[in-house]
Enzyme design. Structure first.
Site, PDB file in Angstrom:
ATOM      1  N   GLU A 150       0.402  -1.647  -0.092  1.00 32.24           N
ATOM      2  CA  GLU A 150       0.231   0.400   0.280  1.00 32.24           C
ATOM      3  C   GLU A 150       1.007   1.321   0.106  1.00 32.24           C
ATOM      4  O   GLU A 150       1.172   1.914  -0.113  1.00 32.24           O
ATOM      5  CB  GLU A 150      -0.973   0.022   1.301  1.00 32.24           C
TER       6      GLU A 150
ATOM      7  N   GLY B 186      10.469   6.729  -6.474  1.00 34.30           N
ATOM      8  CA  GLY B 186      10.287   7.779  -6.305  1.00 34.30           C
ATOM      9  C   GLY B 186       9.642   8.341  -4.775  1.00 34.30           C
ATOM     10  O   GLY B 186       9.046   7.158  -4.003  1.00 34.30           O
TER      11      GLY B 186
ATOM     12  N   TYR C 111      -6.610   7.176   2.735  1.00 33.36           N
ATOM     13  CA  TYR C 111      -6.767   5.748   1.839  1.00 33.36           C
ATOM     14  C   TYR C 111      -6.161   5.043   2.711  1.00 33.36           C
ATOM     15  O   TYR C 111      -6.563   3.803   2.583  1.00 33.36           O
ATOM     16  CB  TYR C 111      -5.984   6.346   0.638  1.00 33.36           C
TER      17      TYR C 111
ATOM     18  N   ASP D 226     -10.187   5.889  -3.289  1.00 27.75           N
ATOM     19  CA  ASP D 226      -8.579   6.358  -3.841  1.00 27.75           C
ATOM     20  C   ASP D 226      -8.780   6.787  -5.483  1.00 27.75           C
ATOM     21  O   ASP D 226     -10.247   6.920  -6.274  1.00 27.75           O
ATOM     22  CB  ASP D 226      -7.735   5.314  -4.074  1.00 27.75           C
TER      23      ASP D 226
ATOM     24  N   CYS E 165     -18.103  -4.619 -18.242  1.00 28.13           N
ATOM     25  CA  CYS E 165     -19.153  -4.221 -16.687  1.00 28.13           C
ATOM     26  C   CYS E 165     -19.873  -4.622 -16.360  1.00 28.13           C
ATOM     27  O   CYS E 165     -21.438  -4.826 -16.663  1.00 28.13           O
ATOM     28  CB  CYS E 165     -18.614  -2.686 -16.752  1.00 28.13           C
TER      29      CYS E 165
END
Length: 348
Positions: A43, A87, A124, A142, A207
DNA sequence: AACCCGGGGCA
DNA sequence: TGCCCAGGGTT
């Protein structure tokens, strides 16, 4: 929102979503052999970073630091080195601090509020970790969830940025949460966003919740969410490439710096106390012009080769400057762009 | 609420 | 090149 047709069909939505997820979920390391540790590490790595990018880093990470105890016992240098290239290095330091904090606690906390207190854990991540690992009833929001929710309800609200969108959509996400399977529900939402409800060219025909989706039925899902365009600021930096006796001059940022703490980059003009006139002389040679982007900045870095004799004793005695043998550079931690540029320039 | 973090991948 | 990505911290 209480009158939302979507809320009225909540159970149908949850069932269709979960049934789809059971069949179509990707096999990812934090699902195949789940553990709290892998969930937490993944995460943190996944904050602002795509799954595909994270996978090789996660695999190496759990080899080097197999659990919270091993991570807590590691040096910060080793921790950041293993994050090199991902990063947003504050995440690595936060994960290290989190491991230390966690093993110092009498018990692993299981509430969202307790996790929120830990470094690097916000709304989150606290919801993701506790719902997945402990079944806590906390809905994640998110980028994927923002996209799905605004499309489901054709929510045309103009959002200033993704943070304000997440905050505005949290109540709807909570209202839709499956209280029996909060972890899988959350993962299913994100999985649907990642593999079906794409930003561009969403796969509405396959979907599982198309019949419940306002934008999907209207045929304009791509127009959601309505986020303000980011304003990009142009900046430029001059860097120095200076090799003497097989050693390259680098700058190491202070350990308590806000950006790139304890990391190396080619020295910028300011690190040497130079002004632009230093690069105008005949012995300064522009050897590369590179671009990098971060958040709202587009930065152009001009790299000038400069003979060591051109640098004053005063310049070279400034803090943070280090001469590094070319063969030793790989043992240091460089920012992703500078790692690539240095290696490129050494080859040429 | 606004700004910073100075990343990286992809169309 | 523009835009997004399993965001969080600071002021």
């Amino acid at each position: 929102m209480a009158q939302s047709p979507l809320i009225a069909q909540k159970t149908e939505f949850q069932r269709a979503l979960l049934a789809w997820y059971r069949v179509h979920q990707r096999k990812l390391p934090w699902r195949t052999a789940p553990s709290l540790y892998k969930t937490v590490v993944s995460e943190l790595m996944l904050q602002q970073t795509q799954v595909k990018t994270v996978l090789p880093y996660l695999a190496r990470w759990v080899e080097v630091f197999p659990n919270f105890k091993a991570l807590a016992a590691a040096s910060e240098e080793q921790v950041v080195k293993n994050w090199e290239g991902l990063g947003y290095y504050t995440r690595a330091r936060n994960l290290h601090k989190l491991a230390k904090a966690l093993i110092a606690l009498p018990a692993i906390p299981e509430t969202r509020e307790a996790w929120m207190e830990l470094p690097g854990i916000g709304p989150y991540t606290s919801a993701a970790i506790t719902s997945i690992s402990f079944g806590t009833r906390a809905a994640v929001v998110d980028g994927n969830v923002v996209r799905i929710l605004t499309r489901l309800t054709a929510d045309a609200t103009p959002f200033r940025d993704s943070a304000s969108a997440s905050k505005a959509l949290a109540p709807l996400a909570d209202a839709l949460l499956n209280h029996d399977e909060p972890g899988d529900h959350n993962q299913a939402m994100m999985e649907l966003g990642a593999t079906v409800c794409h930003r561009n060219n969403p796969l509405c025909t396959i979907c599982p919740v198309l019949t419940l989706c306002s934008a999907g039925r209207n045929g304009d899902p791509e127009s959601y969410p309505k986020l303000a365009a980011k304003v990009i600021e142009q900046r430029s930096v001059s860097r120095v490439w200076c090799v003497q006796k097989g050693k390259l001059l680098l700058h190491r940022t202070a350990g308590d710096a806000r950006r790139l703490a304890n990391m190396h980059e080619l020295p910028a003009a300011e690190h040497l106390g130079l002004d632009e006139s230093a690069f105008a002389g005949p012995d300064a040679k522009l050897i590369a012009k590179k671009k990098r982007g971060i958040t709202r900045f587009a930065i152009t870095e001009s790299i000038y080769e400069l003979p060591a004799s051109r640098l004053s004793k005063d310049s070279l005695s400034r803090t943070g400057l280090v001469w590094v043998a070319v063969a030793e550079i790989d043992t240091l931690t460089l920012s992703g762009p500078h790692k690539r540029w240095v290696s490129e320039l050494l080859r040429s």
